[in-house]
Write an enzyme that holds these catalytic residues in place. Structure first.
Site: not given
Length: 68
Positions: A11-14
């Protein structure tokens, strides 16, 4: 980046973590599918031609990455 395309396996956040996507896991996606998933992000300025380009080249990109 391959063929001017940027994708990620998480994911973009991780983005810095190598762990499987918690979002896909929460959706009940089997782990073997999660481990083989890719994320492509498009913005408001992308066109249908951009999506077509990704689809036309994704197999080549995967083959190239698997051979490294």
């Amino acid at each position: 980046m391959r063929f001017g395309i940027c994708v990620s396996t998480g994911s973009a956040c991780n983005a810095k973590e190598a762990s499987p996507s918690h979002v896909l896991a929460a959706m009940g996606v089997p782990r073997e599918y999660i481990n083989g998933s890719l994320r492509a992000t498009f913005g408001e300025h992308n066109t249908k031609e951009d999506v077509d380009f990704l689809l036309d080249n994704i197999e080549k990109i995967v083959i190239e990455l698997r051979s490294e």
